[in-house]
Design an enzyme around this catalytic site. Sequence first.
Site, PDB file in Angstrom:
ATOM      1  N   TYR A  38       0.831  -1.212   0.000  1.00  9.35           N
ATOM      2  CA  TYR A  38       0.000   0.000   0.000  1.00  9.35           C
ATOM      3  C   TYR A  38       0.863   1.258   0.000  1.00  9.35           C
ATOM      4  O   TYR A  38       0.546   2.253  -0.667  1.00  9.35           O
ATOM      5  CB  TYR A  38      -0.955  -0.008   1.198  1.00  9.35           C
ATOM      6  CG  TYR A  38      -2.152  -0.902   0.998  1.00  9.35           C
ATOM      7  CD1 TYR A  38      -3.086  -0.619   0.008  1.00  9.35           C
ATOM      8  CD2 TYR A  38      -2.346  -2.038   1.777  1.00  9.35           C
ATOM      9  CE1 TYR A  38      -4.179  -1.435  -0.196  1.00  9.35           C
ATOM     10  CE2 TYR A  38      -3.437  -2.869   1.588  1.00  9.35           C
ATOM     11  CZ  TYR A  38      -4.354  -2.558   0.598  1.00  9.35           C
ATOM     12  OH  TYR A  38      -5.432  -3.377   0.395  1.00  9.35           O
ATOM     13  N   GLY A  82     -22.001 -11.360  20.797  1.00  7.22           N
ATOM     14  CA  GLY A  82     -22.643 -12.292  19.877  1.00  7.22           C
ATOM     15  C   GLY A  82     -22.602 -11.855  18.432  1.00  7.22           C
ATOM     16  O   GLY A  82     -23.332 -12.394  17.600  1.00  7.22           O
ATOM     17  N   GLU A  87     -16.685 -15.302  15.120  1.00  5.31           N
ATOM     18  CA  GLU A  87     -15.533 -15.768  14.351  1.00  5.31           C
ATOM     19  C   GLU A  87     -14.394 -16.210  15.258  1.00  5.31           C
ATOM     20  O   GLU A  87     -13.793 -17.265  15.047  1.00  5.31           O
ATOM     21  CB  GLU A  87     -15.075 -14.653  13.399  1.00  5.31           C
ATOM     22  CG  GLU A  87     -16.054 -14.437  12.253  1.00  5.31           C
ATOM     23  CD  GLU A  87     -15.616 -13.375  11.268  1.00  5.31           C
ATOM     24  OE1 GLU A  87     -16.181 -13.339  10.159  1.00  5.31           O
ATOM     25  OE2 GLU A  87     -14.713 -12.575  11.603  1.00  5.31           O
ATOM     26  N   ARG A 142     -26.195 -11.383  25.276  1.00  5.96           N
ATOM     27  CA  ARG A 142     -27.454 -11.015  25.919  1.00  5.96           C
ATOM     28  C   ARG A 142     -28.687 -11.492  25.156  1.00  5.96           C
ATOM     29  O   ARG A 142     -29.726 -11.746  25.757  1.00  5.96           O
ATOM     30  CB  ARG A 142     -27.514  -9.499  26.113  1.00  5.96           C
ATOM     31  CG  ARG A 142     -26.483  -8.969  27.119  1.00  5.96           C
ATOM     32  CD  ARG A 142     -26.457  -7.469  27.150  1.00  5.96           C
ATOM     33  NE  ARG A 142     -26.033  -6.925  25.859  1.00  5.96           N
ATOM     34  CZ  ARG A 142     -25.945  -5.627  25.589  1.00  5.96           C
ATOM     35  NH1 ARG A 142     -26.265  -4.741  26.506  1.00  5.96           N
ATOM     36  NH2 ARG A 142     -25.536  -5.210  24.408  1.00  5.96           N
ATOM     37  N   GLY A 177     -18.626  -5.113  20.653  1.00  4.54           N
ATOM     38  CA  GLY A 177     -18.934  -4.192  19.576  1.00  4.54           C
ATOM     39  C   GLY A 177     -17.818  -3.197  19.334  1.00  4.54           C
ATOM     40  O   GLY A 177     -16.817  -3.161  20.050  1.00  4.54           O
ATOM     41  N   ASP A 202     -16.374   2.983   8.653  1.00  5.01           N
ATOM     42  CA  ASP A 202     -16.987   2.708   9.953  1.00  5.01           C
ATOM     43  C   ASP A 202     -17.214   3.975  10.765  1.00  5.01           C
ATOM     44  O   ASP A 202     -18.028   3.984  11.695  1.00  5.01           O
ATOM     45  CB  ASP A 202     -16.097   1.752  10.759  1.00  5.01           C
ATOM     46  CG  ASP A 202     -16.075   0.351  10.169  1.00  5.01           C
ATOM     47  OD1 ASP A 202     -16.545   0.185   9.029  1.00  5.01           O
ATOM     48  OD2 ASP A 202     -15.582  -0.567  10.835  1.00  5.01           O
ATOM     49  N   HIS A 252     -23.948 -29.800 -11.721  1.00  2.00           N
ATOM     50  CA  HIS A 252     -24.053 -30.974 -10.841  1.00  2.00           C
ATOM     51  C   HIS A 252     -22.755 -31.764 -10.880  1.00  2.00           C
ATOM     52  O   HIS A 252     -22.170 -31.941 -11.952  1.00  2.00           O
ATOM     53  CB  HIS A 252     -25.220 -31.837 -11.294  1.00  2.00           C
ATOM     54  CG  HIS A 252     -25.445 -33.031 -10.435  1.00  2.00           C
ATOM     55  ND1 HIS A 252     -26.038 -32.963  -9.200  1.00  2.00           N
ATOM     56  CD2 HIS A 252     -25.112 -34.338 -10.637  1.00  2.00           C
ATOM     57  CE1 HIS A 252     -26.077 -34.171  -8.675  1.00  2.00           C
ATOM     58  NE2 HIS A 252     -25.533 -35.021  -9.533  1.00  2.00           N
TER      59      HIS A 252
END
Length: 381
Positions: A24, A100, A106, A123, A186, A227, A364
């Site tokens: 980068y 959760g 993951e 929760r 989170g 984000d 298939h």
Amino acid sequence: DAEFDMGHWASAKAAEIDRLEGIYRQMLAGSKVEVVEGWAKLVGPGTVEVDGRRFSAPRVLLATGGTPSRDAIPGLDEAMTSNEILDLRELPETLLVIGGGYIACEFASIIAGLGVRVTQAYRDVLPLRGFDNDLRRRLADAFEARGIALAPGVAFESLRRRDGGFELLRVDGSVLSAAAVLNATGRRPNIAGLGLDAVGVELDDKGAVRVDVDSRSSVDGIWAIGDLTNRRNLTPVAIAEGRAFADSEFGPSSPGRPAARVDHRLVAAAVFTEPPIATVGLTEAQACTLGPTDVYEAEFRPMKTAFAGGQQRTYMKLVVDGLDDRVLGAHMIGTDAPEIVQSLSVALTCGARKQDFDRTIAVHPTAAEEFVLMREPARST
């Protein structure tokens, strides 16, 4: 008798990240981008200060991403986040995952696969809030079958250290213990120290920069993407938003040329658990609130493992508009789900209808062929 060397893995991971970062940097240099490293903040309209140096421009693009939340309950700042767990040199004997969502599920799946006894507490009654409920239920069942202990449905009170590990106190009086804890409750927009209040950039109730469809903030000359805006917090979405900004502001211009925009309504996503999950479009519950909905389902043991006694199962679902036959959502849990749904997302983006799936000849034997072989709805609502 194979063994996993966490230290070797961590070193290899760090080396790969360094390699990618180098690429980068080369791309930026090749594009004649001046890179200024340091802590930046807005100090006025169109003016950014980086460690005492000031830079001015008619356009400022904010793209500072997100950061792990650490204050949901007292003591949570003592736990690892998704940043620190990737730097472990040794695996703990036991791990408690708090949360959760994507990151929680993951890492619970990965670490359990390496032989650690994992407990996951959240929760809600099922993991992955916001995903289709049929996927959520099947993931919970798959986790328990793999030996991951699930502790759902109870809010948290506090986290505290104890000899040799941690204790999570829950509001029902129960206590969960483990040698190590992952805080995956989170992430939040990374706004600390940016100086947004100094120039009057508006935030929403989640602390995200409020933007319009063109990623413009409330202040002229300031845009925000990724984000930081809390729209769809996925890497490809942030890249698309950045590209749209560049095309709109610096691309070839012509009279009446519409702005480049990102459609956040139809974004495919994957959760890289074992088994993996992938989804695009509306869930069944979301579609049913909008009008008549037909739901097509298939569940089976994949041929490539079933003949050898494998018990892994795959589940697929199509959510279809009951009035015009348009496919509103595609959902899958099972081997290769992310690869399959990535391709299906093209069809949904193009507005495919169920009849288009029906007239597509199957390949298939594949798992993906089931998406074009579901002829009768499992239910209509």
